[in-house]
Design a protein around this motif. Structure first.
Motif, short mmCIF file in Angstrom:
data_model
loop_
_atom_site.label_atom_id
_atom_site.label_comp_id
_atom_site.label_asym_id
_atom_site.label_seq_id
_atom_site.Cartn_x
_atom_site.Cartn_y
_atom_site.Cartn_z
N GLY A 119 0.82 -1.20 0.00
CA GLY A 119 0.00 0.00 0.00
C GLY A 119 0.85 1.24 0.00
N GLU A 120 0.18 2.37 -0.04
CA GLU A 120 0.88 3.64 0.05
C GLU A 120 1.55 3.75 1.42
N ARG A 121 2.62 4.55 1.50
CA ARG A 121 3.43 4.60 2.71
C ARG A 121 2.59 4.92 3.96
N ASP A 122 1.75 5.96 3.90
CA ASP A 122 0.96 6.33 5.07
C ASP A 122 -0.06 5.26 5.43
N ALA A 123 -0.62 4.62 4.42
CA ALA A 123 -1.62 3.58 4.70
C ALA A 123 -0.99 2.39 5.41
N ILE A 124 0.20 2.00 5.00
CA ILE A 124 0.89 0.89 5.66
C ILE A 124 1.35 1.30 7.06
N ALA A 125 1.81 2.54 7.20
CA ALA A 125 2.30 3.01 8.49
C ALA A 125 1.19 3.00 9.54
N SER A 126 -0.03 3.28 9.12
CA SER A 126 -1.14 3.34 10.08
C SER A 126 -1.96 2.06 10.14
N LEU A 127 -1.54 1.03 9.42
CA LEU A 127 -2.32 -0.20 9.33
C LEU A 127 -2.28 -0.98 10.64
N ASP A 128 -3.45 -1.45 11.06
CA ASP A 128 -3.56 -2.31 12.24
C ASP A 128 -3.62 -3.75 11.77
N LEU A 129 -2.50 -4.48 11.91
CA LEU A 129 -2.45 -5.86 11.41
C LEU A 129 -3.35 -6.81 12.20
N SER A 130 -3.77 -6.39 13.38
CA SER A 130 -4.67 -7.27 14.14
C SER A 130 -6.02 -7.42 13.46
N ALA A 131 -6.35 -6.53 12.53
CA ALA A 131 -7.61 -6.62 11.81
C ALA A 131 -7.50 -7.47 10.54
N PHE A 132 -6.32 -8.01 10.27
CA PHE A 132 -6.15 -8.80 9.05
C PHE A 132 -6.97 -10.08 9.14
N PRO A 133 -7.69 -10.44 8.08
CA PRO A 133 -8.60 -11.60 8.14
C PRO A 133 -7.87 -12.94 8.00
N ILE A 134 -7.48 -13.50 9.12
CA ILE A 134 -6.80 -14.79 9.12
C ILE A 134 -7.22 -15.55 10.38
N ALA A 135 -7.47 -16.84 10.23
CA ALA A 135 -7.85 -17.70 11.35
C ALA A 135 -6.74 -18.71 11.59
N TRP A 136 -6.39 -18.91 12.86
CA TRP A 136 -5.27 -19.77 13.22
C TRP A 136 -5.76 -20.98 14.02
N GLU A 137 -5.14 -22.11 13.74
CA GLU A 137 -5.35 -23.31 14.54
C GLU A 137 -3.98 -23.76 15.05
#
Length: 1008
Positions: free
Chosen positions: A366-384
Motif C-alpha cells: 500500500g501507500e506509505r501512510d496507509a501501511i504506516a497506520s495499518l492495524d495488522l490485528s484486523a487482518f482476516p486470518i484464522a489460526w489453529e
C-alpha cells in the motif's frame, strides 16, 4: 521518552492533549485512553491523579525479561508527567501556532540551515530527518533507543532521534552526521577512517555524532570518559577498540600510507571508508523511489499452526491506500528456497501451515501512510495452533516429522572417523569427558533487513542488503517464475551480516509486489521482525571424551553433537558436516570419531553465523583439553603446544599439509604473555579473597570456503581507453574489508598503483560471480582470482609491448607507459580498439580451491587452506556474585600474509567481541528477546584491551600466501574465557552464556 502536545484554554485547563510513549514499549505507542481521561479531568490539579491511576494497558505486553510490569508502568507515568510539563511550558513560551491533530508545523535548524516541516503529532525525529529531509546518515537500527545508531545532537546534546518527537523540536538546533564536515572530513571523521574505526558503517554516524559532543566538551578525554560517553551506541563489527583509539587520537596521529603506493602489506584505510564516515553510504533502508509502495508482512504468532484467510478483497476495499494482499497462491514460480539447493525447503510465504513463530504468511502492499497506520490485528486470518517442539530432545522423542522425508526430524548427519577411537581411549593414561550446551545466538547486526524492488523494462531489479547476490538472484527468480537473467540484484551497503544475510529475506517479498503491481515496492524489517524471522547460531547439545598418554600426547577422541537447526534447513547441512571435521581442534589426533546432527524443531531457523558450528564444538574440546592438562600436571599452554598439528601430520580427515600449518607459531607467540599473565594472577590472588583472577587459553583452526565441494570466484578487470584500470569486483563487503583487500591484491599483481583503479562492485548484471561472503573465503578465494586476473592482465600488456616480466607500468593522461631498463614505450590507449566493456586490455580469471570430497568416513581434503589462531583471556571473577570482569585478551592469528594489517586487526577485535557475547551474555530466548534491550550484546565497556599478534606462515594456495581470517577469530574467545573462569574460581561451566547465576552455581558445585 514521551511526546506530548497540549491545548490549554484561558483558564489553564487541558482542552486537548496528544500523548505518545516510546521508551517503555517496543514502538512509539499512542496513549489514547489516557488522553481521553485527561480531557475529561480538565483541571490542572487533576493531571497527576489521573496519570497515577492509569494502568497503561496500551503498552501491553508491558513486562519483559528484565523489567517488571510495575516498574515499566511507573517509568511510563514519570515520563508522561515530564512530557506534559514540558509541553505546557512550551505552549506558554512559544504559543501553539500551527496546531492540528493531523499535522503540526515545526520550525527548527538542521545543520545550521533553517527548516520548516509539517509533521504528524507522533512522528519521530528520525523519520522526519530521513523521510522528509532526506538526511539518511541518521540510521535506524531499533526504533526503541537501544542501539544508538540514530543519535543526533539537539541543542548540542546527543539524543536518540527515534525516541524524540519531532513535534517537540520547535526552535531547536539539530546536528546530524552530515553536518560534521565542512567541505572536508572533520578531524574526528578523518581519525575514524585512519584507525579503521568504521567497518560496515551502519553505527558509525551515531558514534561520530556522540563523540563530537564529547570532544566539544572535553578535547582530551580519557579512555574511561570515551567509554562512558559512547556506551549507548552499539557496534557489532569492530569490537570498539579502534573506535576508542580514534576518539582519543583526534588530531594527533600521523597520516596513513598513500593509497598510490598501497599493495600487499600496506595498512591503508578502507577504500570505501569515506562514505561511511560522512554518513552518505546508502544501506538497504536509505533509498526508496518516491512512488514506491510500502510492504507489510503478516507473520505467524505461533510456533506451529494451520491457517486460513478470510475475505482479502473486502479487507483491501475497507482500507484506503492498500493496493493488494499477496499470499502463497500468488507466487508464480516454485514457492521454495534454500541456500543449499538439494535441501531447499523454505517457502517465501507459508502455504496453509506455519512451522515457526515469525514465519511470513502474507504481504500487504500500500501507500506509505496507509501501511504506516495499518492495524495488522484486523487482518482476516484464522489460526489453529498445533503441537510444537522447540528443543532437540522434544523433536527427537517421537515428535511428528516436520518434513516428510526427514525421519526423526534429522536433517543430516555428518561423520568423521579415523583409527579406532574406542581402543585408543581404553588404553589412554588419562581421559576427560564432559557435556556442554549452548544457546541460540542472534546475529544482532545493527541494520535490519531492507530493500526495494522495481521493474526496469522486463527485468526485476532488487536493491537490498545481502551477502550473496548471485544466490539471491537465482532463488528469487525461481520463486517468481522468471529466468535468472530477468532478475538483477544490486547489493546496497550492508550493515553487518555475519552469515544471516546469506539467506533470502525481503527479496522475494518485494519482488512479488513489484512484479504484480508494476510499481516499486520497499520493505524494511522492524527490529522485532528481524530478530523473530531470521536465522540464529545453532544451539548445541554436545558430549565428548578425549584421552592422552602419560607424556601428554592426545591418543584419541570421540565427539557427538546435536544442533538445533529450527524449522527449515538453511545452513544446517553445512554445520552438520563442518563440525565433525573441526571438533578435534588444531591438534594431531590419531584416533577419532565425531558425529554432528542437524535436527529440525519449530524453533527459529538456525543458519550461518561466523563459524558454522565450529565455535560451539571448540567450547567442548578446549575445556576438556584444560581438564587433561590439569590431570597430567602439565602447563595448559604447553599441553596444547605438545599436541599442535605440524606440517606433514594428517588431520582427522587424513589431509596432509606439507606446509602452511601455523598453530604452533600462534601458541609460541603467546608464551611470554602467558608467563606474565600467570604471574600477575598469582600476585592479584595473593591480595584478594573475594575476587579471583584467572587466565585461560584456547586454539582454533578453520577451513576456508566450502567443505569438499566447488567454490569458485571470478574477477574481471581491464584497462580502459581513458587510462583507468576498471575492476569488476562482486565480492560483497559487509564490513570485513574485501572492497579494499581484493583491490590491493589486484594492484600488486598488475603492478599499477591503487589510485589508478576504478571499481564496479557487486551487481549481478555487471560483475562476475565472486561467490558468497562467508566461510572466510573472500580474501583467499576471490583474492586468488584477483591475483590471477591481475597477472593475466599484466601479461597481456607485456606481450603487446614485447617486454619481459621485469618491466614497470605506469598510466598518465590516457597513455600506458612500459619501461624496461633504459627502454620505454608509450601506448596511446585511445588509439586502440576496445571490447564490449570498453577495455583495451582485459582479463577475467577464476579460482576454485583444489579440494577432495569427503568419503563415508569423512576422509578427504575438505579445504585447501586453513586459518589458525590462539587466544589468551585474563579476567576476574567475583566469588560472591558470579560476575566476570575481563582484564585483557591477547590474540595470535596466522593470516598467512597480512594483506592489510589495519583491517586484519579490526577483524580480530570484532570477532573477539562476538566471542565475548557468546561466552558471557548472549542468549536468544525464542519469543522473549526480540529486541536489543532484552537481548544483550557487548557494549564499548564490555570489551577489554586487546593485543593482536599477526602471525604470518604463508600458504602456497593463498594469494601472496594469505589465508582467511573473518570467522576463526571468534572461535577461541569463548573457550579461553571459560577456561579462565575455571582457573580463577574452579567453576566448570556446562552451559553458555556463563551468566552470573550460572557462574555462581558452578562455583558452589565446585566447592561441594
Amino acid at each position: 521518552m514521551a511526546a506530548a502536545r497540549v491545548v490549554v484554554d484561558e483558564a489553564g485547563k487541558l482542552s486537548d492533549v496528544v500523548l505518545s510513549v516510546g521508551a517503555c514499549s517496543a514502538v512509539a505507542t499512542r496513549l489514547q485512553a489516557l488522553e481521553e481521561r485527561l480531557r475529561e479531568a480538565g483541571a490542572p490539579g487533576d493531571v497527576a491523579r489521573v496519570i497515577e491511576a492509569h494502568d497503561f494497558a496500551e503498552l501491553t505486553p508491558i513486562d519483559d525479561v528484565r523489567g517488571s510490569a510495575e516498574y515499566r508502568r511507573q517509568a511510563a507515568r514519570e515520563i508522561v508527567l515530564r512530557a506534559l510539563g514540558g509541553a505546557r511550558r512550551q505552549r506558554q513560551d512559544r504559543g501553539c501556532r500551527g496546531m492540528s491533530m493531523d499535522r503540526l508545523s515545526v520550525s527548527f535548524t538542521v545543520n545550521d540551515e533553517a527548516r520548516q516541516v509539517q509533521v504528524p503529532p507522533l512522528a519521530r525525529l528520525s523519520s522526519v530527518l530521513r523521510d522528509e529531509l532526506r538526511l539518511t546518515g541518521t540510521k535506524v537500527g531499533c526504533d526503541a533507543g537501544d542501539c544508538g545508531a540514530c543519535t543526533v545532537l539537539v541543542d548540542g546534546a546527543p539524543v536518540c532521534a527515534c525516541l524524540v518527537p519531532a513535534a517537540g523540536m520547535e526552535g531547536a538546533s539539530v546536528r546530524t552526521v552530515e553536518g560534521l564536515a565542512n567541505g572536508r572530513l572533520s578531524a574526528l571523521q578523518d581519525s575514524f577512517l585512519r584507525h579503521g574505526a568504521a567497518q560496515c558503517g551502519i553505527c558509525t554516524p551515531g558514534l561520530l555524532v556522540t563523540a563530537t559532543a564529547l570532544l566539544e566538551a572535553n578535547p582530551r578525554p580519557s579512555e574511561a570518559e570515551v567509554q562512558d560517553a559512547l556506551g549507548g551506541v552499539l557496534c557489532r563489527c569492530t569490537g570498539y577498540r579502534k573506535i576508542v583509539k580514534a576518539v582519543m587520537d583526534v588530531g594527533t596521529a600521523g597520516a596513513p600510507p598513500p593509497v598510490a603506493l598501497a599493495g600487499v602489506g600496506a595498512a591503508i584505510p578502507r577504500l570505501d571508508g569515506e562514505p561511511k564516515v560522512r554518513g552518505d553510504d546508502l544501506f538497504g533502508a536509505d533509498e526508496r523511489p518516491d512512488d514506491a509502495l510500502s510492504v507489510a508482512v503478516v507473520r505467524s504468532p505461533y510456533w506451529h499452526a494451520r491457517f486460513t484467510f478470510g475475505d482479502l478483497d473486502a479487507f483491501v476495499k475497507a482500507h484506503p491506500g492498500i493496493i493488494g494482499v499477496f499470499t502463497a497462491a500468488d507466487i508464480p514460480g516454485r514457492n521454495r528456497f534454500g541456500v543449499i539447493p538439494p535441501f531447499a525447503d523454505q517457502p517465501a510465504l507459508a502455504d496453509g501451515t506455519a512451522l515457526f513463530r515469525g514465519e511470513a504468511v502474507a504481504t500487504i502492499a500500500g501507500e506509505r501512510d496507509a501501511i504506516a497506520s495499518l492495524d495488522l490485528s484486523a487482518f482476516p486470518i484464522a489460526w489453529e495452533e498445533l503441537p510444537h517442539a522447540l528443543t532437540v530432545a522434544e523433536a527427537r522423542n517421537g515428535f511428528a516429522a516436520l518434513h516428510e522425508d526427514r525421519k526423526g526430524n534429522v536433517l543430516l548427519e555428518g561423520t568423521v572417523e579415523r583409527g579406532d577411537a574406542d581402543a585408543a581411549l581404553a588404553s589412554a593414561a588419562v581421559t576427560a569427558a564432559g557435556s556442554l550446551e549452548t544457546s541460540y545466538v542472534e546475529h544482532a547486526y545493527i541494520e535490519p533487513e531492507a530493500g526495494y524492488a522495481f521493474m526496469d523494462g522486463d527485468v526485476l531489479v532488487i536493491k537490498a542488503c545481502t551477502q550473496s547476490p548471485i544466490m539471491d538472484r537465482d532463488d528469487t527468480a525461481a520463486i517468481l517464475g522468471l529466468p535468472a537473467e530477468k532478475v538483477r540484484i544490486i547489493p546496497t551497503a550492508t550493515g553487518g551480516g555475519f552469515g544471516s544475510k546469506l539467506d533470502l529475506s525481503v527479496q522475494p517479498l518485494i519482488g512479488l509486489v513489484a512484479l504484480k503491481t508494476g510499481r516499486p515496492a520497499g520493505l524494511t524489517y522492524t527490529r522485532q521482525e528481524s530478530m523473530a524471522s531470521t536465522t540464529k547460531r545453532h544451539p548445541a547439545v554436545m558430549s565428548a571424551t578425549i584421552g592422552a598418554d602419560a607424556e601428554g600426547r592426545v591418543v584419541g577422541m570421540v565427539f557427538e553433537g546435536d544442533f538445533n537447526t529450527g524449522a527449515y534447513a538453511s545452513w544446517g547441512p553445512t554445520v552438520a558436516t563442518r563440525v565433525p571435521v573441526h571438533a578435534s581442534g588444531p591438534y594431531y589426533t590419531p584416533s577419532y570419531r565425531a558425529l554432528g546432527r542437524a535436527i529440525h524443531t519449530n524453533g527459529p531457523i538456525s543458519g550461518a553465523f561466523r563459524g558454522f558450528g565450529v565455535p560451539q564444538a571448540a567450547l567442548m574440546q578446549e575445556t576438556l583439553y584444560d581438564e587433561l592438562a590439569l590431570q597430567l600436571g602439565i602447563d595448559r599452554l604447553e599441553f596444547r603446544l605438545r599436541n599442535a598439528l605440524r606440517d606433514g601430520q594428517p588431520t582427522v580427515c587424513g589431509h596432509v599439509m606439507d606446509s602452511g600449518i601455523g598453530i604452533a607459531a600462534c601458541l609460541e607467540a603467546l608464551e611470554p604473555h602467558w608467563a606474565r599473565a600467570m604471574n600477575d594472577a598469582d600476585a592479584f590472588n595473593a591480595e584478594n579473597r573475594h575476587r579471583r583472577r584467572g587466565v585461560g587459553v584456547a586454539s582454533c583452526w578453520y577451513g576456508c570456503g566450502n567443505t569438499g565441494i566447488a567454490n569458485p570466484s571470478t574477477i574481471k578487470m581491464g584497462i580502459a581507453a581513458d587510462g583507468r584500470v576498471v575492476m569488476h569486483q562482486g565480492a560483497v563487503d559487509i564490513g570485513q574489508g574485501s572492497n579494499t583487500v581484493i583491490p590491493q591484491i589486484a594492484a600488486e599483481a598488475l603492478g599499477l598503483p591503487l589510485d589508478a583503479f576504478d571499481f564496479i562492485y557487486g551487481d549481478t548484471a555487471l560483475t562476475p560471480d565472486a561467490g558468497k561472503t562467508s566461510g572466510s573465503r573472500q580474501t583467499y578465494i576471490s583474492g586468488r582470482a584477483a591475483e590471477l586476473s591481475g597477472k593475466a592482465l599484466r601479461e597481456r600488456v607485456l606481450r603487446y609491448a614485447n617486454v619481459s616480466d621485469a618491466a614497470e607500468l605506469s598510466l598518465k593522461d590516457g597513455k600506458l607507459t612500459v619501461r624496461e631498463g633504459e627502454a620505454s614505450r608509450t601506448i596511446a590507449l585511445g588509439d586502440l580498439p576496445t571490447d564490449a566493456d570498453g577495455f583495451v586490455f582485459a582479463a577475467c580469471e577464476s579460482y576454485d580451491p583444489p579440494t577432495v570430497p569427503l568419503d563415508a568416513k569423512g576422509q578427504g581434503k575438505p579445504y585447501a587452506v586453513y586459518g589458525w589462531g590462539a587466544q589468551m583471556a585474563e579476567l576476574e571473577v567475583d566469588m560472591r556474585l558470579g560476575t566476570v570482569k575481563l582484564v585483557k585478551i591477547t590474540a595470535a592469528h596466522d593470516v598467512g600474509r597480512a594483506i592489510n594489517p589495519l583491517l586484519a586487526e579490526g577483524q580480530v577485535e570484532g570477532g573477539i567481541a562476538q566471542g565475548i557475547g557468546l561466552a558471557l551474555m548472549e542468549e536468544y530466548v525464542p519469543g522473549r528477546t526480540e529486541n536489543l534491550h532484552d537481548y544483550l550484546i557487548p557494549t564499548i565497556g564490555d570489551v577489554p584491551p586487546i593485543e593482536t599478534i599477526l602471525v604470518e606462515v604463508p600458504d602456497a594456495e593463498g594469494p601472496y600466501g594469505a589465508k582467511g581470517l573473518g570467522e576463526h577469530v571468534l572461535i577461541p574467545t569463548a573457550p579461553a574465557i571459560l577456561n579462565a573462569i575455571r582457573d580463577a574460581s574452579g567453576a566448570k561451566i556446562t552451559k553458555v552464556p556463563a551468566t552470573p547465576d550460572r557462574v555462581l552455581a558452578a562455583i558452589k558445585a565446585a566447592r561441594g
